[in-house]
Design a protein around this motif. Structure first.
Motif, PDB file in Angstrom:
ATOM      1  N   HIS A 148      -1.167   1.829  -8.510  1.00 52.72           N
ATOM      2  CA  HIS A 148      -2.505   1.662  -7.943  1.00 52.72           C
ATOM      3  C   HIS A 148      -3.040   2.975  -7.384  1.00 52.72           C
ATOM      4  N   ALA A 161      -6.379  -1.015  -7.399  1.00 50.66           N
ATOM      5  CA  ALA A 161      -5.724  -2.304  -7.157  1.00 50.66           C
ATOM      6  C   ALA A 161      -5.890  -3.231  -8.351  1.00 50.66           C
ATOM      7  N   ALA A 162      -7.090  -3.263  -8.922  1.00 46.99           N
ATOM      8  CA  ALA A 162      -7.348  -4.139 -10.067  1.00 46.99           C
ATOM      9  C   ALA A 162      -6.472  -3.772 -11.258  1.00 46.99           C
ATOM     10  N   GLY A 165     -18.353   2.541  -8.258  1.00 38.94           N
ATOM     11  CA  GLY A 165     -17.552   1.599  -7.497  1.00 38.94           C
ATOM     12  C   GLY A 165     -16.532   2.278  -6.603  1.00 38.94           C
ATOM     13  N   ASP A 166     -15.692   1.462  -6.015  1.00 35.37           N
ATOM     14  CA  ASP A 166     -14.717   1.936  -5.042  1.00 35.37           C
ATOM     15  C   ASP A 166     -13.392   2.263  -5.736  1.00 35.37           C
ATOM     16  N   THR A 197     -10.375   2.657  -4.607  1.00 37.52           N
ATOM     17  CA  THR A 197      -9.232   1.872  -4.125  1.00 37.52           C
ATOM     18  C   THR A 197      -9.206   0.494  -4.771  1.00 37.52           C
ATOM     19  N   ARG A 198     -10.356  -0.143  -4.839  1.00 39.79           N
ATOM     20  CA  ARG A 198     -10.409  -1.473  -5.459  1.00 39.79           C
ATOM     21  C   ARG A 198     -10.110  -1.383  -6.957  1.00 39.79           C
ATOM     22  N   PHE A 199     -10.577  -0.314  -7.592  1.00 44.20           N
ATOM     23  CA  PHE A 199     -10.292  -0.136  -9.018  1.00 44.20           C
ATOM     24  C   PHE A 199      -8.784   0.032  -9.237  1.00 44.20           C
ATOM     25  N   ASP A 201       0.831  -1.207   0.000  1.00 42.41           N
ATOM     26  CA  ASP A 201       0.000   0.000   0.000  1.00 42.41           C
ATOM     27  C   ASP A 201       0.868   1.260   0.000  1.00 42.41           C
ATOM     28  N   ALA A 261      -6.411   4.852  -8.777  1.00 43.37           N
ATOM     29  CA  ALA A 261      -7.476   5.126  -7.807  1.00 43.37           C
ATOM     30  C   ALA A 261      -7.867   6.604  -7.858  1.00 43.37           C
TER      31      ALA A 261
END
Length: 386
Positions: free
Chosen positions: A136, A157-158, A150-151, A153-155, A125, A140
């Protein structure tokens, strides 16, 4: 000329028999390339990545745009250590033929490095890398700025996972499309395969060490060996030597050099992670402490009998809100415990052992100027920069 389906940035074909050698016998074409090998690697990577972008654009311009981000990351920085060590492993074993194919093959190591860094930043992180937002974090922020669903942070990361996977896949492609002959590709396959497994194994050990109670110095050194040493120095050298068809004695000496120097390099990086100048490291001061990394510094502190001073370090490790005063206190404690001197001593001993492997009385005969270049690289890779 064309290598592996993509035009190279310079004509680096087989040495001309009339090419006047330098004083140490190196063909002039190789000597010119070796005066600035990192620049040659960067140019070859730019050539290759530009070629691959076209295929991505055929899928979607958005995908090509994401790949542009990966390309900027790959080309923007780094010392090109892994290709450099692989090159000198090749030269140490007598390699002189087909330098364009070899350059492209060893440059593929930078894509392995890109995958490792993008994924490592996500795992830790980390907000910055080379004084810029990490992949990431950048994606984000783009998600948030565009107010997408959507989120964020998750985007982010993906996208980082996917771009790291792209880099790993393209590393394999770049090696196998480099223009090496089938015999050379067969020789290089074992160290290439081992390197990829080792770096992922080292990353796993790092994640597990962070989560578990196993924080012994032995575990910290094992993480250093496989997460960094093996794929930064040891296996690139092994790979380069294999390209040249090196004998077992030469490979053994280069791997000994690589193992010792690779661990020393990681120990220096660990010191910089706590004591380094952010202007030099590209990361906030004390970031390794905030991330809770199991470095040898931390492991030795945890094993130290002076529990009162060690507790100052322990309070800092894994604290995401650690401020400048907390970093300074942890630094002072590490110095007072003597673990900084211990790590410096290990770096000195490992570096000397590495140099002895390629220049000592029992070292095999390596092709000039490789022994001197490898000795210089050992000093440069472990130099104090804080």
């Amino acid at each position: 000329m064309t290598v592996g389906g993509a035009s190279t940035t310079a004509d680096l074909g087989p040495p001309d028999p009339f090419d006047e050698p330098t004083q140490d016998g190196t063909p002039a074409t190789l000597a010119a390339l070796e005066r600035d090998l990192p620049t040659a690697v960067t140019a070859d990577l730019a050539d290759y990545l530009a070629d691959r972008r076209h295929a991505c654009a055929e899928i979607a311009e958005e995908y090509a745009g994401a790949v542009d981000d990966l390309t900027r990351f790959v080309l923007a920085g780094g010392k090109r250590l892994r290709p450099t060590f692989a090159w000198w492993g090749w030269r140490a074993a007598g390699g002189v033929d087909a330098p364009a194919a070899v350059l492209r093959a060893v440059s593929a190591l930078e894509l392995i490095q890109a995958c490792a860094l993008v994924h490592d930043d996500l795992i830790d992180d980390s907000a910055t890398r080379r004084s810029e937002p990490t992949v990431h974090a950048r994606w984000a922020a783009r998600h948030a700025d565009a107010a997408w669903a959507g989120d964020p942070t998750r985007f982010g990361a993906a996208v980082a996972i996917l771009l790291g996977d792209v880099a790993l896949a393209w590393a394999d492609d770049m090696l196998h499309e480099s223009g090496l002959d089938l015999a050379a590709l067969a020789r290089v396959r074992p160290p290439w395969r081992a390197m990829r497994t080792e770096v992922l194994g080292g990353q796993f050990l790092d994640v597990q060490g962070h989560a578990s109670s196993d924080s012994s110095p032995e575990t910290a050194l094992r993480i250093s060996r496989y997460k960094t040493a093996a794929y930064t120095v040891e296996r690139p050298l092994h790979l380069g030597a294999a390209l040249a068809g090196a004998d077992d004695r030469t490979v053994s000496a280069l791997r000994r050099y690589g193992t010792d120097l690779g661990v020393a390099f990681q120990l220096r990086d660990d010191l910089l992670g706590v004591f380094g100048d952010p202007a030099v490291t590209g990361k906030p001061a004390g970031d390794d402490l905030r991330e809770g990394k199991l470095t040898l510094l931390v492991a030795l502190s945890r094993a130290h009998p002076d529990r009162r001073t060690a507790a100052v370090v322990e309070r800092a490790v894994g604290d995401p809100d650690l401020d400048v005063a907390g970093v300074d206190a942890a630094r002072e404690a590490l110095v007072a415990l003597g673990v900084v001197d211990d790590v410096e001593r290990r770096i000195t001993e490992l570096t000397a052992s590495a140099v002895d492997a390629v220049r000592g009385a029992d070292a095999p005969t390596l092709t000039a100027p490789a022994p001197e270049r490898l000795a210089d690289l050992a000093i440069a890779a472990t130099r104090r920069a804080r």
